[in-house]
Design a protein around this motif. Structure first.
Motif, mmCIF file in Angstrom:
data_model
loop_
_atom_site.group_PDB
_atom_site.id
_atom_site.type_symbol
_atom_site.label_atom_id
_atom_site.label_comp_id
_atom_site.label_asym_id
_atom_site.label_seq_id
_atom_site.Cartn_x
_atom_site.Cartn_y
_atom_site.Cartn_z
ATOM 1 N N ALA A 1 -9.319 9.838 15.245
ATOM 2 C CA ALA A 1 -9.991 8.643 15.752
ATOM 3 C C ALA A 1 -9.025 7.611 16.316
ATOM 4 O O ALA A 1 -9.449 6.534 16.752
ATOM 5 C CB ALA A 1 -10.830 8.015 14.644
ATOM 6 N N GLY A 2 -7.737 7.924 16.312
ATOM 7 C CA GLY A 2 -6.767 7.007 16.899
ATOM 8 C C GLY A 2 -6.131 6.039 15.940
ATOM 9 O O GLY A 2 -5.566 5.012 16.356
ATOM 10 N N GLY A 3 -6.186 6.358 14.636
ATOM 11 C CA GLY A 3 -5.524 5.524 13.641
ATOM 12 C C GLY A 3 -4.315 6.223 13.056
ATOM 13 O O GLY A 3 -4.052 7.402 13.338
ATOM 14 N N GLN A 4 -3.569 5.495 12.226
ATOM 15 C CA GLN A 4 -2.430 6.069 11.523
ATOM 16 C C GLN A 4 -2.592 5.795 10.035
ATOM 17 O O GLN A 4 -2.530 4.640 9.598
ATOM 18 C CB GLN A 4 -1.105 5.485 12.013
ATOM 19 N N SER A 5 -2.818 6.850 9.268
ATOM 20 C CA SER A 5 -2.976 6.680 7.833
ATOM 21 C C SER A 5 -1.656 6.251 7.214
ATOM 22 O O SER A 5 -0.602 6.811 7.512
ATOM 23 C CB SER A 5 -3.432 7.992 7.201
ATOM 24 N N ILE A 6 -1.720 5.266 6.324
ATOM 25 C CA ILE A 6 -0.487 4.819 5.672
ATOM 26 C C ILE A 6 0.004 5.835 4.653
ATOM 27 O O ILE A 6 1.129 5.720 4.158
ATOM 28 C CB ILE A 6 -0.656 3.432 5.006
ATOM 29 N N ALA A 7 -0.833 6.845 4.349
ATOM 30 C CA ALA A 7 -0.404 7.926 3.452
ATOM 31 C C ALA A 7 0.338 9.021 4.197
ATOM 32 O O ALA A 7 0.859 9.948 3.578
ATOM 33 C CB ALA A 7 -1.607 8.520 2.743
ATOM 34 N N GLU A 8 0.403 8.915 5.524
ATOM 35 C CA GLU A 8 1.069 9.941 6.327
ATOM 36 C C GLU A 8 2.524 10.092 5.901
ATOM 37 O O GLU A 8 3.272 9.114 5.817
ATOM 38 C CB GLU A 8 0.991 9.568 7.805
ATOM 39 N N GLY A 9 2.922 11.317 5.615
ATOM 40 C CA GLY A 9 4.283 11.584 5.192
ATOM 41 C C GLY A 9 4.537 11.345 3.720
ATOM 42 O O GLY A 9 5.608 11.696 3.206
ATOM 43 N N ILE A 10 3.561 10.768 3.006
ATOM 44 C CA ILE A 10 3.714 10.483 1.581
ATOM 45 C C ILE A 10 2.864 11.441 0.757
ATOM 46 O O ILE A 10 3.348 12.096 -0.168
ATOM 47 C CB ILE A 10 3.335 9.019 1.260
ATOM 48 N N ILE A 11 1.578 11.531 1.094
ATOM 49 C CA ILE A 11 0.668 12.451 0.424
ATOM 50 C C ILE A 11 0.594 13.720 1.266
ATOM 51 O O ILE A 11 0.161 13.689 2.416
ATOM 52 C CB ILE A 11 -0.737 11.837 0.265
ATOM 53 N N GLY B 1 -4.492 12.500 -3.083
ATOM 54 C CA GLY B 1 -3.330 12.040 -3.834
ATOM 55 C C GLY B 1 -3.427 10.553 -4.097
ATOM 56 O O GLY B 1 -4.350 9.873 -3.633
ATOM 57 N N ASP B 2 -2.477 10.030 -4.855
ATOM 58 C CA ASP B 2 -2.476 8.617 -5.230
ATOM 59 C C ASP B 2 -1.302 7.894 -4.605
ATOM 60 O O ASP B 2 -0.157 8.355 -4.684
ATOM 61 C CB ASP B 2 -2.403 8.479 -6.751
ATOM 62 N N LEU B 3 -1.595 6.749 -4.003
ATOM 63 C CA LEU B 3 -0.552 5.858 -3.516
ATOM 64 C C LEU B 3 -0.251 4.809 -4.576
ATOM 65 O O LEU B 3 -1.148 4.372 -5.309
ATOM 66 C CB LEU B 3 -0.996 5.136 -2.245
ATOM 67 N N ASN B 4 0.986 4.392 -4.634
ATOM 68 C CA ASN B 4 1.354 3.276 -5.487
ATOM 69 C C ASN B 4 0.821 1.982 -4.864
ATOM 70 O O ASN B 4 0.942 1.777 -3.660
ATOM 71 C CB ASN B 4 2.887 3.223 -5.598
ATOM 72 N N PRO B 5 0.205 1.095 -5.659
ATOM 73 C CA PRO B 5 -0.298 -0.161 -5.091
ATOM 74 C C PRO B 5 0.770 -0.955 -4.347
ATOM 75 O O PRO B 5 0.469 -1.641 -3.356
ATOM 76 C CB PRO B 5 -0.796 -0.921 -6.327
ATOM 77 N N GLU B 6 2.024 -0.842 -4.797
ATOM 78 C CA GLU B 6 3.102 -1.548 -4.097
ATOM 79 C C GLU B 6 3.278 -1.005 -2.677
ATOM 80 O O GLU B 6 3.600 -1.760 -1.751
ATOM 81 C CB GLU B 6 4.425 -1.409 -4.879
ATOM 82 N N GLN B 7 3.048 0.313 -2.516
ATOM 83 C CA GLN B 7 3.140 0.910 -1.186
ATOM 84 C C GLN B 7 2.060 0.350 -0.265
ATOM 85 O O GLN B 7 2.273 0.151 0.924
ATOM 86 C CB GLN B 7 2.996 2.429 -1.276
ATOM 87 N N LEU B 8 0.898 0.096 -0.833
ATOM 88 C CA LEU B 8 -0.192 -0.496 -0.064
ATOM 89 C C LEU B 8 0.193 -1.879 0.439
ATOM 90 O O LEU B 8 -0.051 -2.228 1.601
ATOM 91 C CB LEU B 8 -1.447 -0.567 -0.942
ATOM 92 N N VAL B 9 0.831 -2.661 -0.404
ATOM 93 C CA VAL B 9 1.270 -3.998 -0.008
ATOM 94 C C VAL B 9 2.344 -3.918 1.077
ATOM 95 O O VAL B 9 2.306 -4.639 2.074
ATOM 96 C CB VAL B 9 1.800 -4.785 -1.228
ATOM 97 N N VAL B 10 3.305 -3.027 0.892
ATOM 98 C CA VAL B 10 4.386 -2.867 1.868
ATOM 99 C C VAL B 10 3.838 -2.425 3.223
ATOM 100 O O VAL B 10 4.232 -2.939 4.268
ATOM 101 C CB VAL B 10 5.435 -1.854 1.360
#
Length: 373
Positions: A228-238, A243-252
């Motif tokens: 859809a033309g977006g970039q998931s912030i989990a790309e390259g991490i999950i 999977g689970d992201l660290n809340p600090e990663q969400l802030v960053v």
């Protein structure tokens, strides 16, 4: 049962042809086609079967898993309204949890049991596969969830074979491709496309302490974000489907857009803070729940929350080949000017008219920054 006369006619009038199918687990399955008695081991596969069989969806279904009722009750209600006798169909548990009653299934004398791919490991190691084979029940594995980019079209074709609807299966595949291309083809014309950063959260508010941040890897909803033309912030991490992201990663990462998946999980939730989007959903309640989820740490700090770019999408899109609908809706959220003329709700309405035996009702999306879709 609705369609019972048709089923009897098919039993005597449709010649069975012996064939070998290769399922998504890579297993070769030998059976007579079309199948005459089927247990649908993931009842939400009805979303696909209905698109192939229409008024004859349940003609050869003799049992199904209980997940349609517990995980997607609004859709279940629509199908019971249209086919009242399906409420009497025997229901089964989940193979990986060990509560699928195979002995009862055997008494129904099915030719085929369809299971989702994530059941394969337990089914084999527990001896479930061997016991089913000994009772002349052929298991066919399908996948619309773990790696849909790879397995969706194959799974549609397998169901087309099983239910004697090969031509309709190809029609569904062609339709799905064309509707996705309405987004991807237009995005391909944009030079230096600016992709918003997106966090998509899986099923918040359904259980536990309502914490953040379960998400998707490069599959399923993660793939839909990319298409859809977006970039998931989990790309390259999950790297896995979930999977689970660290809340600090969400802030960053500080995403430009936040999307949560929701559904009517009243039968399963212990905290009832999920966003109840879906067929005929109460948009006022859904928006209220979505706003409440955004009060959790660390969401109030995020750019997306401050600017109102917060949305919810029907979770059950993740397990059926209807993903062209969220892809279109995501594209409108991510690139509103580029897709101003695209109407995902009308697309879904048209899809119902063309393929499905149940009527359309809106309610599959909600946003904090605008009126209900």
């Amino acid at each position: 049962m609705a369609g019972a006369v048709s089923a009897l006619f098919l039993f005597f009038a449709t010649p069975a042809a012996s064939a070998d199918l290769v399922d998504v687990a890579g297993r070769t399955v030998h059976l007579d086609l079309p199948a005459r008695r089927v247990i649908v081991g993931e009842a939400r596969q009805i979303h696909v079967i209905a698109a192939l069989k229409g008024e004859h969806t349940f003609d050869t279904v003799v049992g199904w898993r209980d997940d349609f009722l517990t995980k997607d009750p609004d859709s279940y209600a629509a199908y019971v309204e249209r086919f009242p006798d399906i409420a009497k169909l025997p229901r089964f548990g989940y193979v990986p949890q060990g509560d699928f009653d195979l002995e009862t299934a055997i008494t129904l004398q099915p030719d085929v049991l369809t299971l989702n791919l994530e059941s394969a490991k337990v089914a084999k190691e527990s001896g479930f596969e061997a016991k089913a084979a000994a009772a002349n029940i052929q298991i066919v594995y399908l996948d619309f969830r773990l790696d849909p980019d790879r397995n969706t079209e194959k799974s549609i074709r397998l169901l087309g074979e099983i239910f004697g609807a090969k031509d309709k299966a190809q029609e569904l595949i062609d339709y799905r491709r064309a509707e996705i291309a309405r987004v991807t083809d237009r995005l391909a014309t944009v030079k230096d496309l600016k992709r918003p950063k997106v966090f998509i959260e899986r099923a918040p508010g359904i259980s536990g302490e309502n914490q953040c941040c379960r998400t998707f890897g490069p599959y399923n909803f993660g793939s839909m974000v990319t298409l859809a033309g977006g970039q998931s912030i989990a790309e390259g991490i999950i790297k896995t489907t979930f999977g689970d992201l660290n809340p600090e990663q969400l802030v960053v990462s500080d995403p430009d857009q936040v999307i949560v998946t929701g559904s009517n999980w009243a039968a399963e939730s212990d905290i009832h803070k999920f966003v109840p989007v879906g067929r005929g959903a109460d948009q006022v309640l859904a928006r209220q729940r979505l706003a409440e989820l955004m009060t959790r740490t660390p969401f109030p700090e995020l750019k997306a929350v401050k600017t109102g770019q917060v949305h919810a999408v029907w979770h059950q899109f993740y397990g059926a080949p209807y993903e062209f609908i969220p892809i279109q809706q995501f594209a409108k959220w991510f690139h509103p000017e580029l897709f101003a003329d695209l109407d995902p709700e009308q697309t879904f309405r048209d899809f119902h008219s063309r393929f499905l035996p149940v009527s359309y009702k809106p309610g599959y999306f909600v946003s904090l920054d605008k009126e209900p879709n």
